[in-house]
Design a protein around this motif. Structure first.
Motif, PDB file in Angstrom:
ATOM      1  N   LEU A 117      -5.716   3.921  -4.774  1.00  0.00           N
ATOM      2  CA  LEU A 117      -4.891   2.775  -5.138  1.00  0.00           C
ATOM      3  C   LEU A 117      -5.277   1.520  -4.357  1.00  0.00           C
ATOM      4  O   LEU A 117      -4.538   0.538  -4.347  1.00  0.00           O
ATOM      5  CB  LEU A 117      -3.408   3.095  -4.915  1.00  0.00           C
ATOM      6  N   GLU A 118      -6.445   1.567  -3.692  1.00  0.00           N
ATOM      7  CA  GLU A 118      -6.912   0.416  -2.942  1.00  0.00           C
ATOM      8  C   GLU A 118      -7.070  -0.787  -3.873  1.00  0.00           C
ATOM      9  O   GLU A 118      -7.634  -0.687  -4.964  1.00  0.00           O
ATOM     10  CB  GLU A 118      -8.256   0.734  -2.280  1.00  0.00           C
ATOM     11  N   VAL A 125       1.469  -1.571  -4.860  1.00  0.00           N
ATOM     12  CA  VAL A 125       2.442  -0.579  -5.311  1.00  0.00           C
ATOM     13  C   VAL A 125       3.842  -1.141  -5.129  1.00  0.00           C
ATOM     14  O   VAL A 125       4.200  -1.635  -4.054  1.00  0.00           O
ATOM     15  CB  VAL A 125       2.286   0.740  -4.531  1.00  0.00           C
ATOM     16  N   SER A 174       0.842  -1.198   0.000  1.00  0.00           N
ATOM     17  CA  SER A 174       0.000   0.000   0.000  1.00  0.00           C
ATOM     18  C   SER A 174       0.876   1.247   0.000  1.00  0.00           C
ATOM     19  O   SER A 174       2.018   1.212   0.469  1.00  0.00           O
ATOM     20  CB  SER A 174      -0.916   0.016   1.231  1.00  0.00           C
ATOM     21  N   CYS A 200       2.549  -0.041 -10.188  1.00  0.00           N
ATOM     22  CA  CYS A 200       1.894  -1.149  -9.484  1.00  0.00           C
ATOM     23  C   CYS A 200       2.291  -2.484 -10.104  1.00  0.00           C
ATOM     24  O   CYS A 200       2.836  -2.534 -11.215  1.00  0.00           O
ATOM     25  CB  CYS A 200       0.378  -0.975  -9.522  1.00  0.00           C
ATOM     26  N   LYS A 225      -3.239   5.936   3.960  1.00  0.00           N
ATOM     27  CA  LYS A 225      -3.291   5.170   2.717  1.00  0.00           C
ATOM     28  C   LYS A 225      -4.017   5.957   1.636  1.00  0.00           C
ATOM     29  O   LYS A 225      -5.016   6.622   1.903  1.00  0.00           O
ATOM     30  CB  LYS A 225      -4.006   3.840   2.942  1.00  0.00           C
ATOM     31  N   LYS A 255      -4.625  -2.269  -5.309  1.00  0.00           N
ATOM     32  CA  LYS A 255      -3.397  -2.343  -6.097  1.00  0.00           C
ATOM     33  C   LYS A 255      -2.214  -2.668  -5.191  1.00  0.00           C
ATOM     34  O   LYS A 255      -2.218  -2.360  -4.001  1.00  0.00           O
ATOM     35  CB  LYS A 255      -3.133  -1.011  -6.809  1.00  0.00           C
ATOM     36  N   CYS A 286       4.038   6.484  -9.377  1.00  0.00           N
ATOM     37  CA  CYS A 286       4.206   5.153  -8.804  1.00  0.00           C
ATOM     38  C   CYS A 286       3.892   4.097  -9.853  1.00  0.00           C
ATOM     39  O   CYS A 286       3.206   4.353 -10.847  1.00  0.00           O
ATOM     40  CB  CYS A 286       3.340   4.959  -7.553  1.00  0.00           C
ATOM     41  N   LEU A 301      -4.195   7.084 -13.840  1.00  0.00           N
ATOM     42  CA  LEU A 301      -3.434   6.175 -14.680  1.00  0.00           C
ATOM     43  C   LEU A 301      -2.899   6.894 -15.913  1.00  0.00           C
ATOM     44  O   LEU A 301      -3.627   7.640 -16.575  1.00  0.00           O
ATOM     45  CB  LEU A 301      -4.327   5.008 -15.119  1.00  0.00           C
ATOM     46  N   LYS A 303      -5.646  13.149  -7.027  1.00  0.00           N
ATOM     47  CA  LYS A 303      -5.510  11.749  -6.664  1.00  0.00           C
ATOM     48  C   LYS A 303      -4.870  11.009  -7.825  1.00  0.00           C
ATOM     49  O   LYS A 303      -4.834  11.515  -8.957  1.00  0.00           O
ATOM     50  CB  LYS A 303      -6.860  11.144  -6.295  1.00  0.00           C
ATOM     51  N   PRO A 304      -4.350   9.816  -7.594  1.00  0.00           N
ATOM     52  CA  PRO A 304      -3.644   9.077  -8.656  1.00  0.00           C
ATOM     53  C   PRO A 304      -4.497   8.890  -9.906  1.00  0.00           C
ATOM     54  O   PRO A 304      -5.677   8.547  -9.824  1.00  0.00           O
ATOM     55  CB  PRO A 304      -3.336   7.727  -7.997  1.00  0.00           C
ATOM     56  N   TRP A 328       0.960   5.420 -12.396  1.00  0.00           N
ATOM     57  CA  TRP A 328       0.022   6.426 -11.908  1.00  0.00           C
ATOM     58  C   TRP A 328       0.795   7.679 -11.516  1.00  0.00           C
ATOM     59  O   TRP A 328       1.891   7.600 -10.960  1.00  0.00           O
ATOM     60  CB  TRP A 328      -0.736   5.902 -10.695  1.00  0.00           C
TER      61      TRP A 328
END
Length: 376
Positions: free
Chosen positions: A149-150, A154, A106, A168, A145, A152, A166, A197, A194-195, A174
């Motif tokens: 990205l929950e 990392v 995470s 994954c 957290k 995923k 980052c 893609l 927020k992240p 992302w």
């Protein structure tokens, strides 16, 4: 070693060190990696714990709080203090005034949220004045957290001054935070809270879970399956921006083993046809590209550091005005290299405050230079 005006060296004071100095506060603790921000440092131990020191005015040290101090002062940690809520950490990355931790797959973040670089969907801006307008950004001192990205896992993370990238385990790349100059790779210059893609790096272009990622002041980099380096953002002082990832052809054919970015400088440890080299480029001012006395100070294109030829460069790190190369000490190039001794190991007083605006304002990082003499 280096500047220490906010205790970022963790040595218990605010005096500059001109030579490597043992960090006695962590004696007995096995440190496996570390990362540096503008004025803070975070250490990762073999047990997955982390310690932080330096400026904590925006909660970037992950202590769960920002201590109240007198007007004109800042919350600083002069020695490394354990980050109480962090466990299972395998990697850490620091932006100018924020920190990212990879813990059991995470990604957690804390610090300055101004451009959305923490990835929590907000910049936490509010009006701090009752009868007027004074917009400030609420520090986020609790490592949290990133919900986007929950689910995923990392595997890699890198931070620029105010943006994050980052990777994954599924190969997704992302990015989020400050979007100026296209450094996020989404074809637009807008901040991402927020992240998001990076769509260009999906489909036929495959990214390995152990990709090399790096982030500069205005740029981002990532390696693909096969080793090709892709780049986006503002890579040079002048010229067009790259609004989405494109192959970095100046290093085509090279296998990147390590990469790091300063604000406008870049360095890699790379291999081609069995040849291992340390390569640097960018706009430099203090000889940080390592081309030697009488050599060029800046380079628009990647060039070898000839002093490192014949040595195996294992890892590269770059700061605001300096570069570091971790090399195999058994090579003749290392054994015959000059050794530098500082005129003064410890400055007898704290340095003047670094030039730049207050926390939360856009500014360029400064750099100081210490003089020394060479000896054989």
């Amino acid at each position: 070693w280096g500047r220490n005006e906010k205790g970022q060296l963790g040595l218990g004071d605010q005096l500059t060190r001109n030579v490597p100095t043992e960090l006695t506060a962590l004696k007995g603790v096995k440190v496996v990696s570390a990362a540096c921000g503008r004025h803070h440092t975070v250490f990762v131990t073999d047990k997955g714990e982390t310690y932080a020191c330096g400026c904590n005015s925006n909660g970037q040290c992950g202590q769960g709080q920002v201590k109240k101090v007198k007007k004109g002062e800042e919350d600083v940690l002069l020695v490394p203090v354990k980050c109480p809520s962090i466990s299972g950490c395998t990697k850490v990355a620091c932006g100018a005034e924020f920190t990212m931790w990879i813990c059991d797959g995470s990604l957690l973040s804390a610090g300055l949220p101004q451009y959305g670089q923490l990835g929590h969907g907000t910049d936490n801006q509010y009006n701090a004045a009752d009868s007027s307008v004074k917009m400030v950004f609420d520090p986020q001192p609790v490592p949290t957290k990133i919900a986007a990205l929950e689910g995923k896992t990392v595997t890699q993370v890198a931070c620029g001054h105010n943006h994050t990238i980052c990777v994954c385990s599924d190969g997704g790349v992302w990015t989020w935070g400050f979007g100026g100059y296209g450094r996020l790779g989404h074809k637009v210059q807008q901040d991402e809270m927020k992240p998001r893609l990076v769509e260009t790096l999906t489909g036929r272009i495959q990214v390995p879970s152990d990709a090399i990622v790096a982030a500069g002041g205005t740029s981002s980099f990532c390696t693909m399956v096969g080793g090709q380096l892709f780049a986006w953002g503002k890579l040079k002082i002048s010229g067009d921006n790259l609004m989405y990832p494109v192959p970095y052809m100046d290093l085509a054919g090279w296998q990147i083993r390590s990469m790091a970015c300063g604000h406008t400088t870049f360095g890699v440890a790379a291999t081609v046809d069995g040849e291992k080299s340390g390569i640097t480029w960018g706009a430099a001012s203090y000889g940080e590209l390592g081309y030697g006395e009488g050599g060029k100070k800046s380079s628009a294109n990647p060039d070898k550091c000839m002093a490192l030829e014949g040595a195996t460069t294992l890892q590269v790190a770059m700061g605001a005005g300096h570069s570091l190369f971790l090399v195999d000490s058994t090579s003749d190039a290392v054994k015959n290299a000059p050794v530098y001794a500082a005129f003064q190991e410890i400055d007898d007083k704290a340095p003047a405050k670094e030039a730049g605006g207050a926390a939360g304002k856009k500014r360029k990082g400064g750099a100081g230079a210490a003089k020394g003499r060479a000896k054989k």
